[in-house]
Design a protein around this motif. Structure first.
Motif, mmCIF file in Angstrom:
data_model
loop_
_atom_site.group_PDB
_atom_site.id
_atom_site.type_symbol
_atom_site.label_atom_id
_atom_site.label_comp_id
_atom_site.label_asym_id
_atom_site.label_seq_id
_atom_site.Cartn_x
_atom_site.Cartn_y
_atom_site.Cartn_z
ATOM 1 N N SER A 152 0.771 -1.229 0.000
ATOM 2 C CA SER A 152 0.000 0.000 0.000
ATOM 3 C C SER A 152 0.809 1.290 0.000
ATOM 4 C CB SER A 152 -0.928 -0.003 1.218
ATOM 5 O OG SER A 152 -0.145 0.073 2.393
ATOM 6 N N ALA A 153 2.121 1.243 -0.153
ATOM 7 C CA ALA A 153 2.913 2.459 -0.125
ATOM 8 C C ALA A 153 2.797 3.190 -1.452
ATOM 9 C CB ALA A 153 4.367 2.133 0.191
ATOM 10 N N ALA A 154 1.908 4.174 -1.495
ATOM 11 C CA ALA A 154 1.684 4.927 -2.723
ATOM 12 C C ALA A 154 2.548 6.190 -2.768
ATOM 13 C CB ALA A 154 0.215 5.291 -2.844
ATOM 14 N N TYR A 155 3.129 6.604 -1.629
ATOM 15 C CA TYR A 155 3.940 7.815 -1.548
ATOM 16 C C TYR A 155 5.289 7.476 -0.920
ATOM 17 C CZ TYR A 155 -0.410 10.241 -2.453
ATOM 18 O OH TYR A 155 -1.580 10.668 -3.030
ATOM 19 N N ALA A 156 6.329 8.162 -1.380
ATOM 20 C CA ALA A 156 7.668 7.942 -0.830
ATOM 21 C C ALA A 156 8.474 9.221 -0.948
ATOM 22 C CB ALA A 156 8.369 6.804 -1.562
ATOM 23 N N CYS A 157 9.553 9.289 -0.205
ATOM 24 C CA CYS A 157 10.448 10.440 -0.242
ATOM 25 C C CYS A 157 11.213 10.449 -1.565
ATOM 26 C CB CYS A 157 11.426 10.365 0.926
ATOM 27 S SG CYS A 157 12.632 11.708 0.931
ATOM 28 N N PRO A 158 11.351 11.615 -2.214
ATOM 29 C CA PRO A 158 12.125 11.663 -3.466
ATOM 30 C C PRO A 158 13.606 11.353 -3.248
ATOM 31 C CG PRO A 158 11.429 13.878 -2.783
ATOM 32 C CD PRO A 158 10.767 12.905 -1.865
ATOM 33 N N MET A 159 14.069 11.436 -1.987
ATOM 34 C CA MET A 159 15.459 11.107 -1.671
ATOM 35 C C MET A 159 15.608 9.632 -1.285
ATOM 36 S SD MET A 159 16.895 13.960 -2.269
ATOM 37 C CE MET A 159 18.517 13.662 -1.655
ATOM 38 N N ASN A 160 14.514 8.877 -1.367
ATOM 39 C CA ASN A 160 14.495 7.448 -1.044
ATOM 40 C C ASN A 160 14.976 7.148 0.376
ATOM 41 O OD1 ASN A 160 13.516 6.608 -3.606
ATOM 42 N ND2 ASN A 160 15.571 6.928 -4.430
ATOM 43 N N CYS A 161 14.592 7.990 1.326
ATOM 44 C CA CYS A 161 14.956 7.764 2.723
ATOM 45 C C CYS A 161 14.258 6.506 3.233
ATOM 46 C CB CYS A 161 14.533 8.951 3.594
ATOM 47 S SG CYS A 161 15.448 10.462 3.242
ATOM 48 N N GLU A 162 14.977 5.720 4.044
ATOM 49 C CA GLU A 162 14.400 4.508 4.619
ATOM 50 C C GLU A 162 13.264 4.880 5.567
ATOM 51 O OE1 GLU A 162 15.743 0.859 7.507
ATOM 52 O OE2 GLU A 162 17.274 1.834 6.286
ATOM 53 N N SER A 164 10.292 6.014 4.692
ATOM 54 C CA SER A 164 9.465 7.136 4.240
ATOM 55 C C SER A 164 8.189 6.696 3.525
ATOM 56 C CB SER A 164 10.268 8.049 3.309
ATOM 57 O OG SER A 164 10.538 7.387 2.080
ATOM 58 N N ALA A 165 8.070 5.420 3.181
ATOM 59 C CA ALA A 165 6.900 4.941 2.439
ATOM 60 C C ALA A 165 5.623 5.160 3.237
ATOM 61 C CB ALA A 165 7.061 3.469 2.101
ATOM 62 N N SER A 166 4.583 5.622 2.550
ATOM 63 C CA SER A 166 3.323 5.928 3.215
ATOM 64 C C SER A 166 2.166 5.682 2.254
ATOM 65 C CB SER A 166 3.317 7.389 3.663
ATOM 66 O OG SER A 166 2.069 7.741 4.198
ATOM 67 N N GLY A 167 1.003 5.428 2.818
ATOM 68 C CA GLY A 167 -0.202 5.246 2.024
ATOM 69 C C GLY A 167 -0.879 6.554 1.676
ATOM 70 N N LYS A 168 -0.409 7.664 2.267
ATOM 71 C CA LYS A 168 -1.029 8.965 1.985
ATOM 72 C C LYS A 168 0.039 10.052 1.951
ATOM 73 C CE LYS A 168 -2.374 9.709 6.798
ATOM 74 N NZ LYS A 168 -3.475 9.935 7.700
ATOM 75 N N PRO A 169 -0.281 11.233 1.381
ATOM 76 C CA PRO A 169 0.697 12.314 1.301
ATOM 77 C C PRO A 169 1.138 12.759 2.692
ATOM 78 C CG PRO A 169 -1.335 12.876 0.116
ATOM 79 C CD PRO A 169 -1.569 11.589 0.827
ATOM 80 N N GLY A 170 2.300 13.371 2.761
ATOM 81 C CA GLY A 170 2.843 13.863 4.025
ATOM 82 C C GLY A 170 4.275 14.280 3.812
ATOM 83 N N SER A 171 5.058 14.287 4.883
ATOM 84 C CA SER A 171 6.465 14.634 4.749
ATOM 85 C C SER A 171 7.320 13.481 5.280
ATOM 86 C CB SER A 171 6.777 15.937 5.482
ATOM 87 O OG SER A 171 6.363 15.860 6.813
ATOM 88 N N CYS A 172 8.519 13.411 4.785
ATOM 89 C CA CYS A 172 9.460 12.352 5.156
ATOM 90 C C CYS A 172 9.854 12.510 6.619
ATOM 91 C CB CYS A 172 10.695 12.426 4.269
ATOM 92 S SG CYS A 172 11.980 11.231 4.709
ATOM 93 N N PRO A 173 9.775 11.419 7.408
ATOM 94 C CA PRO A 173 10.148 11.514 8.813
ATOM 95 C C PRO A 173 11.657 11.708 9.028
ATOM 96 C CG PRO A 173 9.661 9.244 8.238
ATOM 97 C CD PRO A 173 9.320 10.088 7.047
ATOM 98 N N LYS A 174 12.446 11.427 7.987
ATOM 99 C CA LYS A 174 13.906 11.507 8.124
ATOM 100 C C LYS A 174 14.440 12.864 7.665
ATOM 101 C CE LYS A 174 17.297 8.061 8.251
ATOM 102 N NZ LYS A 174 17.465 6.669 8.164
ATOM 103 N N CYS A 175 14.043 13.313 6.450
ATOM 104 C CA CYS A 175 14.613 14.549 5.913
ATOM 105 C C CYS A 175 13.607 15.702 5.844
ATOM 106 C CB CYS A 175 15.221 14.300 4.542
ATOM 107 S SG CYS A 175 14.018 14.034 3.224
ATOM 108 N N GLY A 176 12.335 15.408 6.006
ATOM 109 C CA GLY A 176 11.321 16.461 6.012
ATOM 110 C C GLY A 176 10.758 16.860 4.659
ATOM 111 N N MET A 177 11.297 16.306 3.584
ATOM 112 C CA MET A 177 10.788 16.644 2.240
ATOM 113 C C MET A 177 9.389 16.100 2.053
ATOM 114 S SD MET A 177 14.083 16.143 -0.269
ATOM 115 C CE MET A 177 13.218 16.860 -1.656
ATOM 116 N N ALA A 178 8.624 16.740 1.169
ATOM 117 C CA ALA A 178 7.268 16.284 0.872
ATOM 118 C C ALA A 178 7.338 14.943 0.146
ATOM 119 C CB ALA A 178 6.552 17.304 0.000
ATOM 120 N N LEU A 179 6.467 14.001 0.578
ATOM 121 C CA LEU A 179 6.399 12.708 -0.095
ATOM 122 C C LEU A 179 5.758 12.890 -1.460
ATOM 123 C CD1 LEU A 179 5.183 10.432 2.848
ATOM 124 C CD2 LEU A 179 7.522 10.902 2.099
ATOM 125 N N VAL A 180 6.215 12.113 -2.442
ATOM 126 C CA VAL A 180 5.675 12.192 -3.797
ATOM 127 C C VAL A 180 4.988 10.881 -4.141
ATOM 128 C CG1 VAL A 180 7.336 13.906 -4.617
ATOM 129 C CG2 VAL A 180 7.884 11.489 -4.817
#
Length: 183
Positions: A152-162, A164-180
Motif C-alpha cells: 500500500s505504499a503509494a507515496y515515498a520520499c524523493p530522496m528514497n529515505c528509509e 518514508s513509504a506511506s499510504g497517503k501524502p505527508g512529509s518524510c520523517p527523516k529529511c522532512g521533504m514532501a512525499l511524492v
C-alpha cells in the motif's frame, strides 16, 4: 500423576468455553484474516492497521511515518472519541531495545512519536478510557510493516529515505521533504 491428567483434561475442556465467551461480530462484515493468539475472531481494520481485542473494546495500531496512531474502537470496529483518554505504549524494537512512549489524544485517536530509526517488533498499548483500563499486545509488527509497505505504499520520499513509504501524502520523517506519489 493421575491428578495432573485430570487437571490437563479440565483445562482443555474449559478452553473452548472461554473462547465462546468472547463477543461476536455481525455476519457479513468484512474482516482482515489475521487473528492473534488468544483472539477468537478476525477484526476489521478501519484505518489500515492491526486490531486487537481489549476488554469490551478493540484497539487499532497504525504505524505511519515514525508515529504510532492508536484508535479506540467499539465492538463493531467503529471509532470512539478519545477526549480525556490517557495511555502509554511499551515498544520493543528489532534490535531488542525497549522504550515507553506517552499516547496523547489527537482528534479521533491517540498519537505517539517513535524514537528515530526504530523498527518496531512489538508494542503493548495500555489505555484508560471511558472508565476502563484497556491493554492489547501487538506482535510481529516488523513483518506486518514490510508487507503493508510492499502493498500500500503509494507515496515515498524523493530522496528514497528509509522508512518514508506511506499510504497517503505527508512529509518524510527523516529529511522532512514532501512525499511524492509513486508511479
Amino acid at each position: 500423576m493421575k491428578i495432573l491428567h485430570v487437571l490437563a483434561a479440565a483445562l482443555l475442556l474449559a478452553a473452548p468455553l472461554s473462547a465462546a465467551a468472547q463477543h461476536s461480530h455481525k455476519p457479513g462484515t468484512a474482516a482482515h484474516g489475521h487473528q492473534a493468539a488468544g483472539e477468537t475472531h478476525a477484526h476489521q481494520s478501519p484505518h489500515g492497521g492491526i486490531v486487537r481485542t481489549a476488554g469490551k473494546y478493540h484497539l487499532e495500531l497504525v504505524q505511519q511515518a515514525g508515529q504510532l496512531h492508536v484508535y479506540l474502537l467499539d465492538g463493531n470496529e467503529k471509532a470512539l472519541p478519545v477526549a480525556g483518554a490517557t495511555g502509554t505504549a511499551m515498544l520493543l524494537s528489532t534490535t531488542g531495545k525497549t522504550t515507553s512512549v506517552k499516547l496523547t489524544p489527537t482528534g479521533d485517536h491517540l498519537l505517539a512519536a517513535m524514537p528515530a530509526g526504530t523498527t518496531l517488533r512489538t508494542a503493548i498499548v495500555s489505555l484508560k478510557a471511558n472508565g476502563s483500563s484497556l491493554s492489547a499486545r501487538f506482535e510481529k509488527l516488523d513483518a506486518a510493516a514490510k508487507a503493508s509497505k510492499a502493498v500500500s505504499a503509494a507515496y515515498a520520499c524523493p530522496m528514497n529515505c528509509e522508512g518514508s513509504a506511506s499510504g497517503k501524502p505527508g512529509s518524510c520523517p527523516k529529511c522532512g521533504m514532501a512525499l511524492v506519489k509513486k508511479s
